[in-house]
Design a protein around this motif. Structure first.
Motif, short mmCIF file in Angstrom:
data_model
loop_
_atom_site.label_atom_id
_atom_site.label_comp_id
_atom_site.label_asym_id
_atom_site.label_seq_id
_atom_site.Cartn_x
_atom_site.Cartn_y
_atom_site.Cartn_z
N UNK A 189 35.82 -32.04 -23.44
CA UNK A 189 36.60 -30.54 -23.18
C UNK A 189 36.30 -29.15 -23.91
N UNK A 190 36.70 -28.19 -23.76
CA UNK A 190 35.73 -27.29 -23.75
C UNK A 190 36.59 -26.14 -25.01
N UNK A 191 36.54 -26.03 -26.34
CA UNK A 191 37.25 -25.23 -27.23
C UNK A 191 37.60 -23.85 -27.12
N UNK A 192 38.56 -23.30 -27.39
CA UNK A 192 38.81 -22.29 -27.29
C UNK A 192 40.01 -22.37 -28.50
N UNK A 193 38.87 -21.24 -28.60
CA UNK A 193 39.61 -20.58 -30.88
C UNK A 193 39.69 -18.84 -30.45
#
Length: 119
Positions: free
Chosen positions: A112-116
Motif C-alpha cells: 500500500x501507499x499512505x495518504x495523510x
C-alpha cells in the motif's frame, strides 16, 4: 503471480491533490490489458473499503464518498493504473491499496501507499 506496486502517497493539506500509481512491472502488455484493477483504502480502526475500480476495457465505478473528486484511469502501454485524488479531506486519510481480481481471489495484498491529509 501478478506483482502490483502502489506509490504516490504522502502528506497533503486539505483541499490538495495527489496521484497514486499502481504499477505491474512484471506483467506483459497482453496480460495487463485484461486486468480489472481496484483501489481500496483502509483507515485506522476501520474496514478496508473500495474506492474506485477500472476494468480492462476502461469502465469505471466509484465509491459515493469519492465521486466527483477522484478519477481512476489506466495507461496500458506503461502498465499502470492511476488514481487522481482532488479536493482531499481528512476523511481520505488512509492506507491505499490496489489489487486485481486474481490477487483478490488468492488473498494477496501489497504494502500500500499512505495518504495523510492534514494541515
Amino acid at each position: 503471480q501478478t506483482l502490483l506496486v502502489e506509490s504516490g502517497g504522502g502528506l497533503v493539506q486539505p483541499g490538495g491533490s495527489l496521484r497514486l500509481s499502481c504499477a505491474a512491472p512484471r506483467s506483459i502488455f497482453s496480460s495487463f490489458i485484461t486486468y480489472h484493477i481496484t483501489w481500496y483504502r483502509q483507515a485506522p480502526g476501520k474496514q478496508r473499503e473500495l474506492v474506485a475500480r477500472i476494468t480492462g476495457s476502461g469502465a469505471t465505478n466509484y465509491a459515493d464518498s469519492v465521486k466527483g473528486r477522484f478519477t481512476i484511469s489506466r495507461n496500458n502501454s506503461r502498465k499502470v493504473v492511476y488514481l487522481q485524488m482532488n479536493d482531499l479531506g481528512p476523511e481520505d486519510t488512509a492506507m491505499y491499496y490496489c489489487n486485481s481480481d486474481e490477487r483478490l481471489r488468492e488473498g494477496i495484498w501489497g504494502q500500500g501507499t499512505q495518504v495523510t491529509v492534514s494541515s
